[in-house]
Write an enzyme that holds these catalytic residues in place. Structure first.
Site, PDB file in Angstrom:
ATOM      1  CD  GLN A  72       2.321  -0.880  -1.055  1.00  0.00           C
ATOM      2  OE1 GLN A  72       3.012   0.048  -1.429  1.00  0.00           O
ATOM      3  NE2 GLN A  72       2.791  -2.100  -0.898  1.00  0.00           N
ATOM      4  CB  SER A  73       1.772   4.105   4.792  1.00  0.00           C
ATOM      5  OG  SER A  73       2.149   5.400   5.212  1.00  0.00           O
ATOM      6  CG  ASN A  74       2.984   7.033  -0.643  1.00  0.00           C
ATOM      7  OD1 ASN A  74       3.591   6.216  -1.312  1.00  0.00           O
ATOM      8  ND2 ASN A  74       1.731   7.412  -0.933  1.00  0.00           N
ATOM      9  CB  VAL A  76       4.939   3.951   6.890  1.00  0.00           C
ATOM     10  CG1 VAL A  76       5.903   2.911   7.451  1.00  0.00           C
ATOM     11  CG2 VAL A  76       3.738   4.119   7.828  1.00  0.00           C
TER      12      VAL A  76
END
Ligand SMILES: *Cc1c(COP(=O)(O)O)cnc(C)c1O
Length: 339
Positions: A72-74, A76
Site C-alpha cells: 500500500q505504498s503511496n 510507489v
C-alpha cells in the site's frame, strides 16, 4: 549554492486554508496545507520529491525506474505514475505477503502497468541487487533506483521548494504560523523542510510525528534526516547546516507499529471528515493528525498558537483499509461513539 534539475509534475502552489470548524473547538488557530492536492494519480507529498528524482533519472539517461515499499505504498503509486509520464518503464519491489485483493494503491500500480517484484522485507538488500541485475541484463543499462519514500539528498529538494512556497503564501496573506505538524516516516519531507526553514527564514517550528519506528533496520529516522541534510548541504554547497537539535521528531505515537490502525487514527479520520469534510489516510496523516489532536488536548502548545497541519496525502489506502476503518466491520465497536 547549486540547484539540481527539476521537471514539472504537480500543481503548485497547493492551497493553504483555515480549518474553521476545528479552530472554534480548540484554543488554537488551525490551518492546513493541502499536499494531498499535488496532482499525479491522487497526489501526495512524493510528487514534490519526484520532480527532482525524475529529472535526475532523465539526466542520467535512464529508461527504467525501480523503487520499493509496502503493497500500500503511496510513494510507489506516485513514482510509477511519474515514470509513465516521462516514458520510463516502472518497476516496483514490494514486500511480501502479496495481498489477496489488489485494492487502493496497488490497484493503481496495476493501472500504471507496473512490473512488480515480490520480496521478503528482511531480504530486501540482496533481492534488490538481483532485480536490478535482471533489468540491467534485459535493457543493457542500469535502471534508475529511487530509495524508499524518495528520501535522499535529491528528493528532499521538493520540500525545500515547498517551504519557499509556503513562505510566499504566508507573506501574501499576512498570516503567521507558529508550528507545522506533519507525518514523518522515511525522513525526506522533514529534511527538506528543515533546510528550507533555514534558507528562507521561516519562523515556524517544524514538528514531525514519527510514523514507523522500524523504518530503517540499521539507523533511526533522526539519523537518516541528519545524514541526508548533510549530503545535501555538502553536494549543493548550501549556506546552512542542520544540527541534531533542529530535528523535532515526536516518537510516542508509533507504538502500535507501521500501518496498524488504532482508535487514534480512526478518531482522527472521523474528526477531520465530520468537522471539515477532508479525508485523511489510515497510515500517515491519520496518525499524525491524531497525534496533533492529542497534543492540543494536552496543551502542548501555548494558547492562541497558529498551527499548520501539513497534509501529505495517502487517501487511496482508505479503500484497502476499509475493514479496519468502518465500524460495521469491527464487532463490538460503535461507529458513532468514536467522535
Ligand atoms: C511517504 C508519506 C509520508 C512521509 O513522508 P517521508 O518523506 O517519507 O517522511 C507522509 N504521508 C504520506 C501520505 C506519505 O505517503
Amino acid at each position: 549554492m547549486k540547484h539540481p534539475d527539476k521537471v514539472n509534475i504537480g500543481f503548485f502552489p497547493t492551497p493553504v486554508h483555515k480549518l474553521e470548524t476545528l479552530s472554534k473547538k480548540y484554543p488554537y488557530n488551525l490551518f492546513i496545507k493541502r499536499d494531498d492536492l499535488t496532482g499525479l494519480a491522487f497526489g501526495g507529498n512524493k510528487t514534490r520529491k519526484l520532480e527532482y528524482l525524475i529529472a535526475d533519472a532523465l539526466d542520467k539517461g535512464a529508461r527504467t525506474i525501480v523503487t520499493e515499499g509496502a503493497a500500500q505504498s503511496n510513494h510507489v503509486r506516485q513514482t510509477m505514475a511519474a515514470a509513465r509520464k516521462f516514458g520510463l518503464e516502472p518497476h516496483a519491489i514490494l514486500f511480501k505477503p502479496e495481498p489477496e485483493d489488489y485494492d487502493g494503491n496497488i490497484l493503481i500500480d496495476m493501472f500504471m502497468g507496473t512490473k512488480i517484484h515480490w520480496v521478503k522485507r528482511d531480504e530486501l538488500y540482496s533481492e534488490r541487487i538481483k532485480v536490478m541485475g535482471v533489468i540491467r541484463d534485459c535493457h543493457g543499462q542500469d535502471p534508475y533506483f529511487i530509495p524508499m519514500g524518495g528520501s535522499n539528498e535529491i528528493g528532499l529538494w521538493g520540500y525545500i521548494d515547498a517551504i519557499d512556497e509556503l513562505k510566499t503564501q504566508l507573506e501574501m496573506s499576512g498570516q503567521k504560523i507558529d508550528y507545522i505538524v506533519f507525518a514523518s516516516s522515511s525522513g525526506g519531507t522533514h529534511a527538506g523542510m528543515l533546510i528550507g526553514k533555514k534558507l528562507y527564514y521561516l519562523q515556524a517550528q517544524i514538528i514531525g510525528i514519527e510514523i514507523d519506528k522500524n523504518m530503517y533496520p540499521d539507523k533511526t529516522v533522526h539519523d537518516h534526516i541528519k545524514t541526508i541534510t548533510q549530503y545535501a548541504t555538502a553536494d549543493f554547497e548550501l549556506p546552512v547546516s542542520i544540527d541534531g537539535e533542529d530535528i523535532i521528531l515526536i516518537e510516542e505515537y508509533n507504538e502500535a507499529g507501521y500501518g496498524v490502525v488504532t482508535d487514534l487514527e480512526r478518531n482522527a479520520i472521523y474528526t477531520m471528515a465530520r468537522q471539515e469534510g477532508i479525508l485523511l489516510d489510515p497510515v500517515y496523516t491519520g496518525r499524525a493528525f491524531g497525534a496533533l489532536l492529542n497534543l492540543m488536548d494536552k496543551k502542548y502548545f501555548p494558547e492562541g498558537s497558529n498551527i499548520l497541519f501539513w497534509h501529505t496525502g495517502g487517501q487511496p489506502a482508505l479503500f484497502a483499509y476499509r475493514d479496519r476503518l468502518f465500524t460495521r466491520h469491527i464487532p463490538g465497536k460503535d461507529n458513532e461513539n468514536l467522535v
